[in-house]
Structures are given as C-alpha cells and as structure tokens.
Design a protein around this motif. Structure first.
Motif, PDB file in Angstrom:
ATOM      1  N   ALA A   1      17.419  -0.349  -8.059  1.00  0.00           N
ATOM      2  CA  ALA A   1      16.345   0.110  -8.952  1.00  0.00           C
ATOM      3  C   ALA A   1      15.037  -0.222  -8.236  1.00  0.00           C
ATOM      4  N   VAL A   2      14.635   0.693  -7.372  1.00  0.00           N
ATOM      5  CA  VAL A   2      13.444   0.446  -6.536  1.00  0.00           C
ATOM      6  C   VAL A   2      12.196   0.596  -7.409  1.00  0.00           C
ATOM      7  N   ALA A   3      11.276  -0.381  -7.307  1.00  0.00           N
ATOM      8  CA  ALA A   3      10.037  -0.282  -8.096  1.00  0.00           C
ATOM      9  C   ALA A   3       9.220   0.897  -7.577  1.00  0.00           C
TER      10      ALA A   3
ATOM     11  N   GLU B   1       1.615   3.739  -5.156  1.00  0.00           N
ATOM     12  CA  GLU B   1       2.996   4.233  -5.209  1.00  0.00           C
ATOM     13  C   GLU B   1       3.794   3.732  -3.999  1.00  0.00           C
ATOM     14  N   ASN B   2       5.027   3.335  -4.253  1.00  0.00           N
ATOM     15  CA  ASN B   2       5.916   2.883  -3.179  1.00  0.00           C
ATOM     16  C   ASN B   2       6.544   4.079  -2.473  1.00  0.00           C
ATOM     17  N   PRO B   3       7.011   3.896  -1.258  1.00  0.00           N
ATOM     18  CA  PRO B   3       7.747   4.992  -0.608  1.00  0.00           C
ATOM     19  C   PRO B   3       9.014   5.286  -1.410  1.00  0.00           C
ATOM     20  N   ASP B   4       9.360   6.554  -1.541  1.00  0.00           N
ATOM     21  CA  ASP B   4      10.625   6.904  -2.198  1.00  0.00           C
ATOM     22  C   ASP B   4      11.704   6.920  -1.108  1.00  0.00           C
TER      23      ASP B   4
ATOM     24  N   GLY C   1      22.362   9.106  -4.950  1.00  0.00           N
ATOM     25  CA  GLY C   1      21.319   8.393  -5.686  1.00  0.00           C
ATOM     26  C   GLY C   1      21.807   8.035  -7.074  1.00  0.00           C
ATOM     27  N   PHE C   2      21.079   7.168  -7.723  1.00  0.00           N
ATOM     28  CA  PHE C   2      21.339   6.852  -9.127  1.00  0.00           C
ATOM     29  C   PHE C   2      20.149   7.361  -9.944  1.00  0.00           C
ATOM     30  N   ALA C   3      20.387   7.650 -11.191  1.00  0.00           N
ATOM     31  CA  ALA C   3      19.265   8.013 -12.067  1.00  0.00           C
ATOM     32  C   ALA C   3      19.381   7.175 -13.321  1.00  0.00           C
ATOM     33  N   ALA C   4      18.441   6.265 -13.479  1.00  0.00           N
ATOM     34  CA  ALA C   4      18.420   5.422 -14.682  1.00  0.00           C
ATOM     35  C   ALA C   4      17.460   6.091 -15.665  1.00  0.00           C
ATOM     36  N   GLU C   5      18.002   6.565 -16.771  1.00  0.00           N
ATOM     37  CA  GLU C   5      17.168   7.292 -17.730  1.00  0.00           C
ATOM     38  C   GLU C   5      17.335   6.683 -19.126  1.00  0.00           C
ATOM     39  N   THR C   6      16.382   6.990 -19.991  1.00  0.00           N
ATOM     40  CA  THR C   6      16.531   6.569 -21.389  1.00  0.00           C
ATOM     41  C   THR C   6      16.651   7.785 -22.311  1.00  0.00           C
TER      42      THR C   6
ATOM     43  N   GLU D   1      15.063  17.381  -6.088  1.00  0.00           N
ATOM     44  CA  GLU D   1      13.804  16.904  -5.509  1.00  0.00           C
ATOM     45  C   GLU D   1      14.010  15.855  -4.415  1.00  0.00           C
ATOM     46  N   LYS D   2      15.048  15.040  -4.560  1.00  0.00           N
ATOM     47  CA  LYS D   2      15.251  13.972  -3.568  1.00  0.00           C
ATOM     48  C   LYS D   2      16.182  14.425  -2.439  1.00  0.00           C
ATOM     49  N   GLY D   3      16.697  15.628  -2.534  1.00  0.00           N
ATOM     50  CA  GLY D   3      17.513  16.176  -1.453  1.00  0.00           C
ATOM     51  C   GLY D   3      18.793  15.403  -1.213  1.00  0.00           C
TER      52      GLY D   3
HETATM   53  N1  CTP Z   1      14.541   5.478  -5.451  1.00  0.00           N
HETATM   54  C1  CTP Z   1      14.136   5.229  -4.163  1.00  0.00           C
HETATM   55  N2  CTP Z   1      12.846   4.847  -3.912  1.00  0.00           N
HETATM   56  C2  CTP Z   1      11.965   4.735  -4.920  1.00  0.00           C
HETATM   57  C3  CTP Z   1      12.365   5.010  -6.251  1.00  0.00           C
HETATM   58  C4  CTP Z   1      13.678   5.359  -6.486  1.00  0.00           C
HETATM   59  O1  CTP Z   1      14.945   5.333  -3.240  1.00  0.00           O
HETATM   60  N3  CTP Z   1      10.729   4.374  -4.653  1.00  0.00           N
HETATM   61  C5  CTP Z   1      15.920   5.909  -5.684  1.00  0.00           C
HETATM   62  C6  CTP Z   1      16.737   4.945  -6.533  1.00  0.00           C
HETATM   63  O2  CTP Z   1      17.405   3.988  -5.743  1.00  0.00           O
HETATM   64  C7  CTP Z   1      17.727   5.894  -7.212  1.00  0.00           C
HETATM   65  C8  CTP Z   1      16.950   7.189  -7.350  1.00  0.00           C
HETATM   66  O3  CTP Z   1      15.899   7.114  -6.383  1.00  0.00           O
HETATM   67  O4  CTP Z   1      18.840   6.127  -6.402  1.00  0.00           O
HETATM   68  C9  CTP Z   1      16.368   7.452  -8.701  1.00  0.00           C
HETATM   69  O5  CTP Z   1      15.650   6.335  -9.137  1.00  0.00           O
HETATM   70  P1  CTP Z   1      14.995   6.293 -10.598  1.00  0.00           P
HETATM   71  O6  CTP Z   1      14.305   4.994 -10.778  1.00  0.00           O
HETATM   72  O7  CTP Z   1      16.014   6.723 -11.628  1.00  0.00           O
HETATM   73  O8  CTP Z   1      13.981   7.501 -10.516  1.00  0.00           O
HETATM   74  P2  CTP Z   1      12.502   7.611  -9.994  1.00  0.00           P
HETATM   75  O9  CTP Z   1      12.506   8.400  -8.733  1.00  0.00           O
HETATM   76  O10 CTP Z   1      11.891   6.269  -9.911  1.00  0.00           O
HETATM   77  O11 CTP Z   1      11.831   8.507 -11.106  1.00  0.00           O
HETATM   78  P3  CTP Z   1      11.405   8.136 -12.629  1.00  0.00           P
HETATM   79  O12 CTP Z   1      10.920   6.720 -12.576  1.00  0.00           O
HETATM   80  O13 CTP Z   1      10.355   9.120 -12.926  1.00  0.00           O
HETATM   81  O14 CTP Z   1      12.632   8.314 -13.459  1.00  0.00           O
END
Ligand code: CTP
Length: 436
Positions: free
Chosen positions: A301-303, A330-333, A351-356, A369-371
C-alpha cells in the motif's frame, strides 16, 4: 487447484470442493519433547493417521515423563523410537533410516531446549540426531512458559530455524499450564495437521520452480521529521502470504517490505524499505537485470503523497502553531513506472486495488491506466477483508486479448488460501519456461 488452509466457507458461493488430504500415504516422523503439551501428541497422532499418514514417533527422555511410549505406540501402530544407542532399537530402526523415511519431520511440542539444539545443530539424543540427519521439511511447534518464549535466546533460535527453512507453527496465546497467560501454548493438533497439509501440498507442487518473483508488501512511511511520518494501515500480511506461498512452490522470491512486524517466510530474500521513494529504488532497477523477474506483484500500500519538506530536527509545537498545514508532493507511482519500463520484457505485472466503493470499476481503470496484466481488487471497508485481517475477499481482474477483461470473484478465504489461488492463476499466465 489446491484448497489448502481454507477456513470455514462463509461465502454465498457454496461449499468449496473437498480435496484428498495431502497427507495420504505420507510418512510423518513426529518428535515429541518434554513439555506438558506432550499429552496433545496423542490426539495429533490420531488426526495424522486419520488424514492418511503413517506416523513414526520419536520421543526424548523428558517427553516420556509426560506421556508413555505405550500410548503413542498404540495410537501410531508402530514401535516408538527413544534411544540413540539402543542395540535392539538401533538394529531395528536406526536413526538414519528414520531420518530418510520422513516426508515431513514434525516436532510437537518443541521445548526451548530442543529449539536451541536444532538451531545449533547439536545431536546428542535420538530426536536431535534424526533432525540433523533428515532432509525432509521440518515443522516445529514450540510450547513453553511465556517468559521462556520471550527470552532473546529462544527468539534467536526460532529466527535461526526459520532462516534455515523450518516452518514454525505457534505458539498460541492463552492460559498456560504454569499459570501464566501469554504466548506459549502449543497450537491445537487440528491446526498443526492443517499446516502440515498445506506444507506438503506446496512441496508436491513446486510449480514455480525456476521462476523469479518480486513482491512488495506493507505500507510506506513518509517522514515529516525524524520522529513523525504519514503512513497507512497496511499490515503486509497479504504480501507476506504471497511470498511464503511462492517460495514454498519453488520460486526464487525477492520480498521488498515496508515497515511491518512480520517474520520473513522461509526461503525468501527480504529487503526492508521505509518510504515510497526507497521502494521505487529497490524495485525498478530489477527490471534492468539481464534476466528480469518473471513476475512483479505490487501488494504494498504505497503512500500516494509525501510531505514536501522533511525537517532534519523534530518540529516543535510552538513552531507549528495551532493548525499547521502540511504541504504534500505526489510520490512516484511504482506500478505505473513498471508498466512503462517493462517494454517488451515478458515480466507479468500484478497490482492490487484497495477500494472502499465501486471496487470493480476502479480496478478496471487501474488495470488500464497502470499498464498491468492483473489487478487483485478488494473492498477494504468490508468485514474480514483488507488491512490487518487474516482473511480477504478479492476479485481477480485479468487483461485478456483484444482489450477484454476477465473478472473472477473469490469467496472470503484465509490470506494463505487467497495467495494459493492467486499463484495458481498467475502460473497460467506466465509464459512457458525454456527447457533445460
Ligand atoms: N501503487 C504504486 N505506487 C504508488 C501508488 C500505488 O505502485 N505510488 C500500486 C499499489 O502497490 C497497488 C496499485 O498501485 O498495486 C494500486 O494502489 P491503490 O492504492 O489501490 O491505488 P492508487 O493508485 O493509489 O489510486 P487511489 O488512491 O486513487 O485509489
């Protein structure tokens, strides 16, 4: 697909199919050492045999003060081995032949003394000698007084054994026979049998042998000053379960872990990081290797943001004022960068998607979007799912040919069982390995 370690099926998906136990036809050598929990070994033998295993019991001298060899001989249907240098036993049994015969060596209960011997490689009685001579997987179920368990010496030996590849199951918390309360009880025999089944079924598969997988896990901490940080509630359990399972299936596993309080699973190479930037620096260069990873799973769960400025000294209250604002950058994605960077390499990106809310819609969007190739989506607001729990209910979204997306919802499962399902699915997506 295996159904290892699945808890009660509480989902609306109906009863999961029951598989034959992985213990059928397996030879378990059960070492019993001298603690009060030795009495539970009787039930353990019964359950192992019920699951289809043959059980050869080895007892230390101290164990015989708690339960008689006769009881275990009757339950196991085999002569119990107790002596290293007994002329009758040695000619009939032989410590090397016991060691060689084992598909799995289990020590339950394992006292502090036995843990120390195993960790140091001492061999001064039959059980420790069998353990040293055996190439079978080792499962150890510690049981002792809580103060003994908490001693740094004992913890050191346990960590050492885990690093050598042993499976440590327990101890469980609760009321102890000595009157203390805390971790020290041997886990219940049924739980030990369930762990044994999942170890053996993973050993049987080894279907990730020859693969290199990279897994990120846990939160990232984004520092404000030397004392404070911005973080999130991720426990790292899902990523660690994936790492443990991949290693058990024979993969070479690199685990890049944020700050979590979890032990490194056996056979896993771990790198600890704190911030998203550090995680990016640890993960991204791995794609540049001459042989890139077969699969990268971003379970962390990357900030998304970090404080724009990090103070080198603690920010004092009087400097911050009554309602301080924190400027964020913003951190690098990392996942998106991996998607861009992998080019034509065959690395599978997960990837994982943590949603509510709107879980599937957001997960579909992240997939594009994340390819990446697969998104494991979960609703972290749901009971039994998400951060800190031992269970999870996930939906697997897979990008298929011509832009279509396959959506597979799974029922509520233990994180170990979820990881088993995920790996079985990912395995079907990995390109075939070159022969030889
Ligand atoms: N992730 C990443 N780098 C980031 C943020 C997220 O690599 N700076 C990755 C996480 O490890 C996960 C995926 O992207 O595999 C989705 O993360 P998530 O927190 O669900 O989504 P976000 O891209 O942060 O989008 P949002 O907060 O809008 O849901």
């Amino acid at each position: 697909m295996e159904e290892a370690k699945i808890p009660t099926d509480t989902s609306e998906h109906g009863t999961l199919p029951q598989r034959e136990s992985a213990l059928v036809g397996k030879r378990v050598v059960l070492g019993i050492s001298g603690g009060i929990a030795a009495y539970k070994a009787a039930e353990l033998v019964r359950l192992l045999r019920k699951a289809g295993a043959t059980v050869q019991v080895v007892m230390t001298k101290a164990a015989q003060a708690f339960i008689t060899p006769l009881t275990l001989q009757t339950l196991s249907g085999r002569k119990v081995a107790t002596e290293l240098f007994d002329l009758t036993q040695e000619s009939e049994i032989g410590h090397i032949s016991i060691a060689d015969s084992a598909d799995l060596l289990m020590i339950a209960p394992a006292t502090a003394d036995v843990l120390a011997k195993l960790s140091l490689g001492l061999a001064d009685d039959l059980l420790s000698t069998v353990a040293l001579a055996s190439a079978a997987p080792l499962l150890v179920c510690p049981a002792m007084n809580v103060n003994m368990w908490n001693k740094p010496q004992v913890q050191h030996h346990v960590a050492q054994l885990a690093a050598f590849g042993a499976y440590i199951v327990g101890p469980a918390p609760g009321e102890l026979a000595c009157g203390w309360v805390g971790p020290g009880r041997m886990v219940e025999p049924a739980e030990i049998v369930a762990s044994t089944e999942s170890i053996l079924s993973a050993q049987q598969r080894k279907d990730l042998r020859g693969r290199w997988v990279v897994i990120t896990a846990g939160p990232t901490y984004e520092p404000l000053d030397p004392v404070r940080f911005i973080g999130n509630r991720s426990s790292g359990k899902m990523g660690f379960a994936l790492a443990a399972d991949a290693a058990a299936r024979g993969a070479e596993v690199t685990l890049i872990a944020g700050p979590v309080a979890l032990d490194t699973p056996p056979g896993v190479h771990r790198t600890n990081v704190e911030s998203a930037k550090e995680m990016a620096q640890a993960v991204l260069p791995l794609l540049d290797r001459s042989r890139p990873p077969d699969c990268v799973v971003m379970a962390a769960a990357v900030a998304d943001y970090r404080p724009s400025e990090v103070a080198t000294r603690k920010r004092k209250k009087h400097e911050l004022g009554q309602s301080p604002a924190i400027a964020l950058t913003e951190n690098p994605d990392i996942l998106r960068s991996l998607g861009q960077k992998r080019g034509k390499s065959a690395t599978l990106l997960v990837g994982f998607a943590a949603e509510t809310h709107d879980v599937e819609a957001y997960a579909r969007r992240k997939l594009t979007e994340k390819g990446c190739d697969v998104i494991i989506a979960n609703n972290v607001a749901e009971d039994g799912s998400g951060f800190g729990t031992d269970t999870n209910r996930v939906t697997i979204l897979t990008r298929r040919e011509e832009g279509s997306v396959e959506v597979v919802p799974l029922p509520l499962l233990s994180k170990a069982a979820v990881s088993d399902k995920i790996w079985s699915h990912l395995l079907s997506l990995l390109p075939a390995q070159p022969k030889g």
